[in-house]
Design a protein around this motif. Sequence first.
Motif, PDB file in Angstrom:
ATOM      1  N   ASP A 261       0.728  -1.170  -0.035  1.00  0.00           N
ATOM      2  CA  ASP A 261       0.231   0.221  -0.098  1.00  0.00           C
ATOM      3  C   ASP A 261       0.973   1.225   0.073  1.00  0.00           C
ATOM      4  O   ASP A 261       0.374   2.384   0.078  1.00  0.00           O
ATOM      5  N   GLY A 262       2.238   1.156  -0.274  1.00  0.00           N
ATOM      6  CA  GLY A 262       3.167   2.172  -0.173  1.00  0.00           C
ATOM      7  C   GLY A 262       3.586   2.683   1.199  1.00  0.00           C
ATOM      8  O   GLY A 262       4.514   3.642   1.184  1.00  0.00           O
ATOM      9  N   GLU A 263       3.110   1.836   2.305  1.00  0.00           N
ATOM     10  CA  GLU A 263       3.946   2.370   3.619  1.00  0.00           C
ATOM     11  C   GLU A 263       5.050   2.094   3.641  1.00  0.00           C
ATOM     12  O   GLU A 263       5.621   0.931   3.247  1.00  0.00           O
ATOM     13  N   ILE A 264       5.981   2.819   4.188  1.00  0.00           N
ATOM     14  CA  ILE A 264       7.435   2.655   4.696  1.00  0.00           C
ATOM     15  C   ILE A 264       7.485   1.841   5.932  1.00  0.00           C
ATOM     16  O   ILE A 264       6.927   2.218   6.873  1.00  0.00           O
ATOM     17  N   TRP A 265       8.271   0.635   5.723  1.00  0.00           N
ATOM     18  CA  TRP A 265       8.753  -0.073   6.796  1.00  0.00           C
ATOM     19  C   TRP A 265      10.185   0.015   7.147  1.00  0.00           C
ATOM     20  O   TRP A 265      10.934   0.095   6.232  1.00  0.00           O
ATOM     21  N   LEU A 266      10.586  -0.039   8.449  1.00  0.00           N
ATOM     22  CA  LEU A 266      12.040   0.218   8.657  1.00  0.00           C
ATOM     23  C   LEU A 266      12.537  -1.114   9.550  1.00  0.00           C
ATOM     24  O   LEU A 266      11.574  -1.658  10.550  1.00  0.00           O
TER      25      LEU A 266
ATOM     26  N   THR B 287       5.735   2.793   9.681  1.00  0.00           N
ATOM     27  CA  THR B 287       5.996   4.169   9.943  1.00  0.00           C
ATOM     28  C   THR B 287       4.428   4.840   9.785  1.00  0.00           C
ATOM     29  O   THR B 287       4.365   5.894  10.281  1.00  0.00           O
ATOM     30  N   GLY B 288       3.548   4.506   9.037  1.00  0.00           N
ATOM     31  CA  GLY B 288       2.344   5.062   8.788  1.00  0.00           C
ATOM     32  C   GLY B 288       2.691   6.326   7.787  1.00  0.00           C
ATOM     33  O   GLY B 288       1.769   6.995   7.156  1.00  0.00           O
ATOM     34  N   ASP B 289       4.059   6.307   7.258  1.00  0.00           N
ATOM     35  CA  ASP B 289       4.535   7.108   6.061  1.00  0.00           C
ATOM     36  C   ASP B 289       4.409   6.488   5.085  1.00  0.00           C
ATOM     37  O   ASP B 289       4.802   5.271   4.853  1.00  0.00           O
ATOM     38  N   LEU B 290       4.141   7.328   3.792  1.00  0.00           N
ATOM     39  CA  LEU B 290       4.204   6.685   2.247  1.00  0.00           C
ATOM     40  C   LEU B 290       5.053   7.137   1.691  1.00  0.00           C
ATOM     41  O   LEU B 290       5.753   8.466   1.726  1.00  0.00           O
ATOM     42  N   GLY B 291       5.975   6.462   0.652  1.00  0.00           N
ATOM     43  CA  GLY B 291       7.044   6.649   0.203  1.00  0.00           C
ATOM     44  C   GLY B 291       7.428   5.625  -1.172  1.00  0.00           C
ATOM     45  O   GLY B 291       6.666   4.846  -1.374  1.00  0.00           O
ATOM     46  N   SER B 292       8.396   6.023  -1.854  1.00  0.00           N
ATOM     47  CA  SER B 292       8.828   5.270  -3.013  1.00  0.00           C
ATOM     48  C   SER B 292      10.442   5.359  -2.897  1.00  0.00           C
ATOM     49  O   SER B 292      11.240   6.128  -2.615  1.00  0.00           O
ATOM     50  N   LEU B 293      10.993   3.922  -3.290  1.00  0.00           N
ATOM     51  CA  LEU B 293      12.407   3.800  -3.445  1.00  0.00           C
ATOM     52  C   LEU B 293      12.806   4.082  -5.025  1.00  0.00           C
ATOM     53  O   LEU B 293      12.123   3.256  -5.829  1.00  0.00           O
ATOM     54  N   ASP B 294      13.695   4.869  -5.255  1.00  0.00           N
ATOM     55  CA  ASP B 294      14.381   4.754  -6.575  1.00  0.00           C
ATOM     56  C   ASP B 294      15.098   3.591  -6.888  1.00  0.00           C
ATOM     57  O   ASP B 294      15.705   2.690  -5.993  1.00  0.00           O
ATOM     58  N   GLU B 295      15.901   3.248  -8.071  1.00  0.00           N
ATOM     59  CA  GLU B 295      16.801   2.216  -8.348  1.00  0.00           C
ATOM     60  C   GLU B 295      18.083   2.260  -7.597  1.00  0.00           C
ATOM     61  O   GLU B 295      18.533   1.080  -7.640  1.00  0.00           O
TER      62      GLU B 295
ATOM     63  N   ILE C 150       9.531  10.728   0.310  1.00  0.00           N
ATOM     64  CA  ILE C 150       8.413  10.820   1.146  1.00  0.00           C
ATOM     65  C   ILE C 150       7.327  11.339   0.340  1.00  0.00           C
ATOM     66  O   ILE C 150       7.408  12.403  -0.463  1.00  0.00           O
ATOM     67  N   THR C 151       5.969  10.598   0.177  1.00  0.00           N
ATOM     68  CA  THR C 151       4.827  11.033  -0.607  1.00  0.00           C
ATOM     69  C   THR C 151       3.592  11.383   0.260  1.00  0.00           C
ATOM     70  O   THR C 151       2.682  11.828  -0.336  1.00  0.00           O
ATOM     71  N   GLY C 152       3.772  11.116   1.611  1.00  0.00           N
ATOM     72  CA  GLY C 152       2.775  11.442   2.498  1.00  0.00           C
ATOM     73  C   GLY C 152       2.154  10.421   3.560  1.00  0.00           C
ATOM     74  O   GLY C 152       3.310   9.810   3.763  1.00  0.00           O
ATOM     75  N   ARG C 153       1.060  10.822   4.407  1.00  0.00           N
ATOM     76  CA  ARG C 153       1.043   9.906   5.322  1.00  0.00           C
ATOM     77  C   ARG C 153      -0.579   9.198   5.157  1.00  0.00           C
ATOM     78  O   ARG C 153      -1.321   9.764   4.775  1.00  0.00           O
ATOM     79  N   LYS C 154      -0.242   7.886   5.594  1.00  0.00           N
ATOM     80  CA  LYS C 154      -1.640   7.242   5.303  1.00  0.00           C
ATOM     81  C   LYS C 154      -2.844   7.543   6.099  1.00  0.00           C
ATOM     82  O   LYS C 154      -3.810   7.896   5.211  1.00  0.00           O
ATOM     83  N   LYS C 155      -2.413   8.425   7.287  1.00  0.00           N
ATOM     84  CA  LYS C 155      -3.572   8.680   7.925  1.00  0.00           C
ATOM     85  C   LYS C 155      -4.067  10.062   7.400  1.00  0.00           C
ATOM     86  O   LYS C 155      -5.113  10.879   7.975  1.00  0.00           O
ATOM     87  N   GLU C 156      -3.198  10.785   6.496  1.00  0.00           N
ATOM     88  CA  GLU C 156      -3.587  12.133   5.949  1.00  0.00           C
ATOM     89  C   GLU C 156      -4.179  12.086   4.580  1.00  0.00           C
ATOM     90  O   GLU C 156      -4.455  13.284   4.049  1.00  0.00           O
ATOM     91  N   ILE C 157      -4.282  10.775   4.034  1.00  0.00           N
ATOM     92  CA  ILE C 157      -4.806  10.855   2.418  1.00  0.00           C
ATOM     93  C   ILE C 157      -6.241  11.237   2.792  1.00  0.00           C
ATOM     94  O   ILE C 157      -7.002  10.830   3.586  1.00  0.00           O
ATOM     95  N   LEU C 158      -6.632  12.239   1.839  1.00  0.00           N
ATOM     96  CA  LEU C 158      -8.139  12.751   1.661  1.00  0.00           C
ATOM     97  C   LEU C 158      -8.877  11.882   0.687  1.00  0.00           C
ATOM     98  O   LEU C 158      -7.888  11.570  -0.576  1.00  0.00           O
TER      99      LEU C 158
ATOM    100  N   SER D  27      -8.411   9.794  -4.312  1.00  0.00           N
ATOM    101  CA  SER D  27      -7.290  10.091  -3.051  1.00  0.00           C
ATOM    102  C   SER D  27      -6.391  10.805  -3.493  1.00  0.00           C
ATOM    103  O   SER D  27      -5.875  11.137  -4.487  1.00  0.00           O
ATOM    104  N   VAL D  28      -6.240  11.833  -2.207  1.00  0.00           N
ATOM    105  CA  VAL D  28      -5.357  12.876  -2.575  1.00  0.00           C
ATOM    106  C   VAL D  28      -4.129  13.019  -1.499  1.00  0.00           C
ATOM    107  O   VAL D  28      -4.778  12.979  -0.232  1.00  0.00           O
ATOM    108  N   SER D  29      -3.134  13.013  -1.640  1.00  0.00           N
ATOM    109  CA  SER D  29      -1.863  13.196  -0.512  1.00  0.00           C
ATOM    110  C   SER D  29      -1.801  14.683  -0.361  1.00  0.00           C
ATOM    111  O   SER D  29      -1.109  15.496  -1.349  1.00  0.00           O
ATOM    112  N   PRO D  30      -2.126  15.371   0.957  1.00  0.00           N
ATOM    113  CA  PRO D  30      -1.987  16.613   0.877  1.00  0.00           C
ATOM    114  C   PRO D  30      -0.670  17.276   1.064  1.00  0.00           C
ATOM    115  O   PRO D  30      -0.356  18.380   0.651  1.00  0.00           O
TER     116      PRO D  30
END
Length: 608
Positions: A421-426, A453-461, A467-475, A482-485
């Motif tokens: 779902d795009g969530e960042i795990w550490l 973490t509850g944060d959303l993100g992506s890893l490049d190559e 960081i693209t947003g927070r799961k709980k802040e998605i509108l 769905s909008v990441s504010p």
Amino acid sequence: MREFTNPPLALAPPVGGLADVVFEHARNDPLHISLGRKDEHGQWRDVTSAEFRDEVMALAKGLLAQGIRFGDRVAIMSRTRYEWTLFDFALWTIGAQVVPVYPTSSAEQCFWALYDAECTAAVVEHEDHAMTIATVIDRLPHLHRLWQLDSGAVQELYDAGTPIEDEVVHRHRQAVTPDSTATIIYTSGTTGRPKGCVITHGNFMYEADTVIDRWEPVFHSKKGDEAATLLFLPLAHVFGRMVQVAAIRGGVRFGHQPQMNAAALLPDLAAFKPTFFLGVPYIFEKVFNASRRKAEKEGKAGPFEKAVDVAVKYADAMEARAWGVGPGPSAGLRMQHQLFDKLVYSKMRAAMGGRIRQAMTGGSAMDRKLGLFFAGAGVHIYEGYGLTESTAAATANPPERTRYGTVGQPIPGMTVHIADDGEIWLYGDNIFQGYLNNEKATDETLHDGWLATGDLGSLDEDGYLTITGRKKEILVTSGGKSVSPGVLEERVRDHPLVAQCIVVGNDRPYVAALVTLEQEAVEHWLAMRDKPRMPAAQLVRDADLETEVRRAVVAANTLVSQAESIRTFRILAQPFTEEHGLLTPSLKLKRKAIEAAYANEVEALYRA
């Protein structure tokens, strides 16, 4: 890429605790300058490693004499100052656990931290803090001691500890292990009641030692050019705390500055002359915008903008060369860069003490262009990402291959995984032990050592995280979009006149925004246009000002699809403040509180 692991540089410490290094440094190099502190006349004086060890020992004895025991929890409520560091290491020396409390906390916020952690004692800075705790003390059955820094608490404890032998303190210190709890840090509470993060001595030691080793250019000292930093971040926050630990462990001279306003900070930067400092992006935005306003007042707006353009292009070319996709700055660009270094960049560095060459930032996203500008101006900023639960940095840009606009790769020994779902795990040795007295929240967050973490993100190559947003802040609009504010808010805030922006639109037909103004920038903007100063209620209706803010909104909308774009906005007369319960102590927006406080204004955004 869905997962990236950075191999560890070293194993986690097998024995000992955070205070051991104080005694080791004093034994190995007693005359080394460990800290700087202001005397009663406001002058900086050096504190050697032997002097600091002696003060830690004397305070530890006093704490034992006053009944503090191994495993006890002691709250500290203060601004960033020398005594906080002294109490931290004295308490860690005897195996006590520190519970930091933000100095701006309300009585109820103080109550919750001290009650939940069952604190037996508290250290406060001044009488106002003491009175704040006094209003709730009848509900704190475990609290037996209260010390006030501005009323001689340190000397009082020194005197109380005189009969205690050194050996008693050392027995306590030698009982501390990496698994011992060092601190309980309460989260900001943007989504509910703050939770106490249990962080061990081992978590802090591993985090600090990894940062020191990997970012060696930042912490490196050479004869005549010793590394130094002025800490002005709140020590109640994990980022400031990690810097404190890293500075002590790395032998970096550091001082404390309790105020983040320019009037107090700039003279201390000039006097202390740090080689690096740590700050949230907001600090660097303030420095940049103040420099721009100064140039405009002096009639040098054109040359300043040219200097900005040259710095950005120069850093961009250097970045491309580091990645093997460009030759580096051209001869012409290098000449322009040298010219502006004399005319502009060197003056900016001089305002920060003259020796500044590097900085670290986190807490929120930094605009790529801002990072490039500072790099081009001679201050390399390493942007990173972390949480209280990861003992500060989990990722950061490495010295040799910075990728501006990202928060870098996992620090050595850390794995970053992007869930479906795009969530960042550490995963790593700096991940906390769980939430105090909250098994449910711990189970929801920790999964076999992995931190969700509850944060959303992506890893490049190359394993660099964005960081693209927070799961709980998605509108989710009423149309199902769905909008990441975060991305919209950050771009609107890039405008110098904008202080804060909150995007709304959950269960609404479209996305809208509330915007507050940067007061200093607005006053400068009015003066430059020969406009009279006006009441806030009148100012927010000024057509020219609205046009300026609209430009910021249009710029933000270029980053998203039409369905995600901000359709309308309203400028507010007052900023969101912590005092009104609309910001956390780390300046994050409390979305639900803001939407409730400005319910009428939000409603007006959707009237036909």
